[in-house]
Scaffold this motif. Sequence first.
Motif, PDB file in Angstrom:
ATOM      1  N   ASN A  31       0.807  -1.214   0.000  1.00  0.00           N
ATOM      2  CA  ASN A  31       0.000   0.000   0.000  1.00  0.00           C
ATOM      3  C   ASN A  31       0.846   1.273   0.000  1.00  0.00           C
ATOM      4  N   LYS A  32       2.137   1.166   0.325  1.00  0.00           N
ATOM      5  CA  LYS A  32       2.966   2.348   0.471  1.00  0.00           C
ATOM      6  C   LYS A  32       3.987   2.534  -0.650  1.00  0.00           C
ATOM      7  N   LEU A  33       4.537   1.438  -1.160  1.00  0.00           N
ATOM      8  CA  LEU A  33       5.650   1.526  -2.107  1.00  0.00           C
ATOM      9  C   LEU A  33       5.236   1.095  -3.513  1.00  0.00           C
ATOM     10  N   SER A  34       5.893   1.675  -4.489  1.00  0.00           N
ATOM     11  CA  SER A  34       5.656   1.301  -5.889  1.00  0.00           C
ATOM     12  C   SER A  34       6.754   0.339  -6.309  1.00  0.00           C
ATOM     13  N   THR A  35       6.488  -0.942  -6.180  1.00  0.00           N
ATOM     14  CA  THR A  35       7.527  -1.932  -6.476  1.00  0.00           C
ATOM     15  C   THR A  35       7.295  -2.655  -7.800  1.00  0.00           C
ATOM     16  N   SER A  36       6.119  -2.602  -8.349  1.00  0.00           N
ATOM     17  CA  SER A  36       5.841  -3.305  -9.598  1.00  0.00           C
ATOM     18  C   SER A  36       6.475  -2.555 -10.770  1.00  0.00           C
ATOM     19  N   ALA A  37       7.220  -3.267 -11.607  1.00  0.00           N
ATOM     20  CA  ALA A  37       7.888  -2.657 -12.755  1.00  0.00           C
ATOM     21  C   ALA A  37       7.026  -2.836 -13.997  1.00  0.00           C
ATOM     22  N   GLN A  38       6.824  -1.738 -14.706  1.00  0.00           N
ATOM     23  CA  GLN A  38       6.079  -1.784 -15.969  1.00  0.00           C
ATOM     24  C   GLN A  38       7.046  -1.382 -17.072  1.00  0.00           C
ATOM     25  N   LEU A  39       7.397  -2.366 -17.916  1.00  0.00           N
ATOM     26  CA  LEU A  39       8.372  -2.156 -18.978  1.00  0.00           C
ATOM     27  C   LEU A  39       7.629  -1.891 -20.279  1.00  0.00           C
ATOM     28  N   ARG A  40       8.067  -0.884 -21.007  1.00  0.00           N
ATOM     29  CA  ARG A  40       7.499  -0.569 -22.315  1.00  0.00           C
ATOM     30  C   ARG A  40       8.644  -0.542 -23.327  1.00  0.00           C
ATOM     31  N   PHE A  41       8.463  -1.277 -24.429  1.00  0.00           N
ATOM     32  CA  PHE A  41       9.495  -1.336 -25.469  1.00  0.00           C
ATOM     33  C   PHE A  41       8.827  -1.194 -26.825  1.00  0.00           C
ATOM     34  N   ASP A  42       9.243  -0.176 -27.571  1.00  0.00           N
ATOM     35  CA  ASP A  42       8.682   0.076 -28.900  1.00  0.00           C
ATOM     36  C   ASP A  42       9.449  -0.754 -29.931  1.00  0.00           C
ATOM     37  N   THR A  43       8.753  -1.700 -30.552  1.00  0.00           N
ATOM     38  CA  THR A  43       9.421  -2.604 -31.494  1.00  0.00           C
ATOM     39  C   THR A  43       9.800  -1.909 -32.799  1.00  0.00           C
ATOM     40  N   SER A  44       9.259  -0.716 -33.049  1.00  0.00           N
ATOM     41  CA  SER A  44       9.628  -0.017 -34.283  1.00  0.00           C
ATOM     42  C   SER A  44      11.044   0.549 -34.203  1.00  0.00           C
ATOM     43  N   ARG A  45      11.645   0.564 -33.022  1.00  0.00           N
ATOM     44  CA  ARG A  45      13.014   1.084 -32.865  1.00  0.00           C
ATOM     45  C   ARG A  45      14.081   0.073 -33.277  1.00  0.00           C
ATOM     46  N   ILE A  46      13.681  -1.175 -33.449  1.00  0.00           N
ATOM     47  CA  ILE A  46      14.640  -2.186 -33.895  1.00  0.00           C
ATOM     48  C   ILE A  46      14.202  -2.698 -35.258  1.00  0.00           C
ATOM     49  N   THR A  47      15.157  -3.170 -36.016  1.00  0.00           N
ATOM     50  CA  THR A  47      14.833  -3.721 -37.328  1.00  0.00           C
ATOM     51  C   THR A  47      14.833  -5.239 -37.219  1.00  0.00           C
ATOM     52  N   LEU A  48      13.647  -5.797 -37.381  1.00  0.00           N
ATOM     53  CA  LEU A  48      13.486  -7.239 -37.337  1.00  0.00           C
ATOM     54  C   LEU A  48      13.160  -7.748 -38.731  1.00  0.00           C
ATOM     55  N   PRO A  49      13.596  -8.952 -39.074  1.00  0.00           N
ATOM     56  CA  PRO A  49      13.144  -9.543 -40.323  1.00  0.00           C
ATOM     57  C   PRO A  49      11.614  -9.708 -40.297  1.00  0.00           C
ATOM     58  N   GLU A  50      11.024  -9.751 -41.466  1.00  0.00           N
ATOM     59  CA  GLU A  50       9.553  -9.815 -41.576  1.00  0.00           C
ATOM     60  C   GLU A  50       8.967 -11.007 -40.819  1.00  0.00           C
ATOM     61  N   ASP A  51       9.598 -12.181 -40.972  1.00  0.00           N
ATOM     62  CA  ASP A  51       9.065 -13.378 -40.301  1.00  0.00           C
ATOM     63  C   ASP A  51       9.247 -13.293 -38.782  1.00  0.00           C
TER      64      ASP A  51
END
Length: 139
Positions: A31-51
């Motif tokens: 109730n007091k601390l923010s311990t949960s980590a929420q990770l956000r990663f934009d896949t458009s920043r990396i170049t992946l093969p189509e498949d």
Amino acid sequence: MLRISRDLAIDENDIEISFVRASGPGGQNVNKLSTSAQLRFDTSRITLPEDAAARLARLAGQRMTKNGVIVIQAERFRTQERNKADAIERLVTLLREAMVRPKVRRPTKPTFGSKQRRLEGKKIRSDVKAGRGARRFDD
């Protein structure tokens, strides 16, 4: 830089991590601390093969938004550091799985011997079941 595979590495600055209040273990600290980590990663920043991009979208499922941002919520542990490391590890695992190409299945025909063994087994089973019925004796 996080090395995903031989061809792919992501910059740690492309990963955005914020901390929010978590449910789960932690007692009154939940109730007091923010311990949960929420990770956000934009896949458009990396170049992946189509498949690989298609496999990543399928593997990520609901964790990927329509804009191509992967959101991972990590709240297994009581500390921010461990939850942050857990979220990053889950992202790396997801990307590694997406980079692996599945082996192409080449259909094969059953061998003559395997056909014979299958038919022999069916014949034995048929005889066992046929012997279970009530026998009639014609006088």
